[in-house]
Design a protein around this motif. Structure first.
Motif, PDB file in Angstrom:
ATOM      1  N   ASN A 191       0.689   4.098  -2.844  1.00 35.87           N
ATOM      2  CA  ASN A 191       0.291   5.448  -2.446  1.00 35.87           C
ATOM      3  C   ASN A 191       1.370   6.502  -2.700  1.00 35.87           C
ATOM      4  OD1 ASN A 191      -2.212   4.557  -1.547  1.00 35.87           O
ATOM      5  ND2 ASN A 191      -1.517   4.229   0.550  1.00 35.87           N
ATOM      6  N   THR A 192       2.628   6.071  -2.804  1.00 37.23           N
ATOM      7  CA  THR A 192       3.721   7.047  -2.898  1.00 37.23           C
ATOM      8  C   THR A 192       4.454   7.049  -4.233  1.00 37.23           C
ATOM      9  OG1 THR A 192       5.298   5.492  -1.885  1.00 37.23           O
ATOM     10  CG2 THR A 192       4.118   6.990  -0.393  1.00 37.23           C
ATOM     11  N   LYS A 213       0.833  -1.215   0.000  1.00 38.31           N
ATOM     12  CA  LYS A 213       0.000   0.000   0.000  1.00 38.31           C
ATOM     13  C   LYS A 213       0.860   1.253   0.000  1.00 38.31           C
ATOM     14  CE  LYS A 213      -3.866  -2.281   2.349  1.00 38.31           C
ATOM     15  NZ  LYS A 213      -4.624  -2.398   3.618  1.00 38.31           N
ATOM     16  N   ARG A 214       1.977   1.198   0.736  1.00 40.48           N
ATOM     17  CA  ARG A 214       2.891   2.347   0.763  1.00 40.48           C
ATOM     18  C   ARG A 214       3.431   2.637  -0.635  1.00 40.48           C
ATOM     19  NH1 ARG A 214       8.500   3.168   1.391  1.00 40.48           N
ATOM     20  NH2 ARG A 214       8.865   0.919   1.365  1.00 40.48           N
TER      21      ARG A 214
END
Length: 351
Positions: free
Chosen positions: A55-56, A51-52
């Protein structure tokens, strides 16, 4: 825009490679199916890291696929059509392999073979970088004469003052089943390089570490040690008086070396990838550094039984890496690395 395929993209090294090459302007395809949670349970879950990345990293695309799925891998590589492949997906535990031997071998050996053949069918010109392990040497390093110091073991033979070279034997020693499955993968990557003239690279990692590691007792030495220090979990030291030595390399410096190889690839190369002599520590010494940055005492118990096939002392000779790629060197010290791991776990435990 160049495209990079990274297997095991939610893991420690895979996620760092994704971030590093994204910053270089590459489009990233990250393959992962959170198999670490299957191998190690909830504490090994890496979805948070997936997810990191999603998202980034604007140019990151997640692929949910098991590398044991041969047809799926063959199809996926052709569809992605990458300019390079970095293969970090694995069953990574020395100890866990004995309990899940089929899963271990099918993931490490067969999964790697699936990727190699998929790469060959797509293109024999693109770099293929494989994360191997120092466990391919089995317990043969334990046959080197040792000297016992106050807080660590070290090599008594000056031949190994700078560490274990790539020419060290991988034969006739106890590897653990994990080591055996990784030997099969290691040799396969070399053979595809030599036989088909493909630019392949085997990186025999020492202790690969960094703040993105989901360390558990069976894998992730420094990350798990720091987590235990912070949350008070009792840490078990297995044998060798806690003086067993490893060299530790930050995932950032791993990614930097992979960048150098992909820029100037070689055929069927092998490198011992670790922190080298300067970034070594024993378990007892790691306790002291973790305590320095956390401010908490280490809660641990000692077991006389060492892990099967474990190394008493191992650190990598980095001279070949530096000779082939002189722009590369270690940039993250052991102290800096442990400090970053402490800070990362503090944030995750408070979340």
């Amino acid at each position: 825009m160049k495209k990079l395929l990274v297997t095991g993209s939610s893991g420690l090294v895979g996620s760092e490679v994704c971030k590093h090459f994204h910053n270089l302007g590459w489009k990233i395809y990250g393959l992962d199916n959170n198999q670490r949670a299957v191998f190690f349970g909830e504490k090994g879950d890496t979805r948070w890291n997936q997810k990191r990345l999603e998202n980034t990293l604007e140019k990151f695309h997640h692929i949910e696929l098991d590398i044991r799925d041969r047809e799926g891998v063959l199809k996926m590589v052709k569809e992605v059509a990458p300019d390079a492949i970095v293969h970090t997906a694995a069953q990574p535990s020395h100890d866990r392999a004995a309990a899940i031997p089929f899963d271990d071998f099918d993931t490490n050996a067969v999964g790697t073979f699936n990727l190699l053949e998929a790469t060959r069918q797509y293109s024999t010109d693109i770099p293929f970088v494989h994360m191997s392990t120092n466990k391919v040497y089995g317990d043969a390093p334990n046959n080197i004469p040792m000297v016992e110091l106050e807080t660590r073991w070290d090599y008594a033979d000056e031949t190994y003052h700078t560490g274990i070279p790539e020419t060290f034997t991988i034969d006739q020693s106890k590897h653990s089943l994990f080591g055996a499955s990784k030997v099969a993968a290691d040799i396969s990557v070399q053979e595809y390089g030599r036989y088909f003239n493909m630019p392949t690279c085997v990186l025999r990692g020492g202790c690969l570490t960094g703040p993105s590691h989901s360390g558990v007792e069976l894998h992730g030495f420094l990350s798990y040690l720091v987590k235990c220090n912070l949350d008070g979990t009792r840490y078990t030291v297995f044998g060798y008086k806690g003086k067993q030595v490893r060299d530790n390399i930050h995932s950032y410096d791993i990614s930097r070396f992979i960048e150098e190889f992909i820029k100037a690839p070689r055929i069927a190369e092998v490198y011992n990838l670790g922190g080298g002599r300067e970034n070594t520590c024993s378990i007892l010494e790691a306790f002291k550094i973790a305590e320095k940055y956390s401010g908490k005492p280490m809660n641990y118990v000692y077991s006389d039984k060492n892990r099967e096939g474990d190394h008493i002392c191992y650190y990598s000779d980095l001279r070949k890496m530096k000779a082939h790629y002189p722009n590369w060197d270690i940039t993250k010290s052991l102290d800096d690395t442990i400090r970053e791991i402490v800070e990362a776990w503090q944030q995750r435990l408070e979340a």
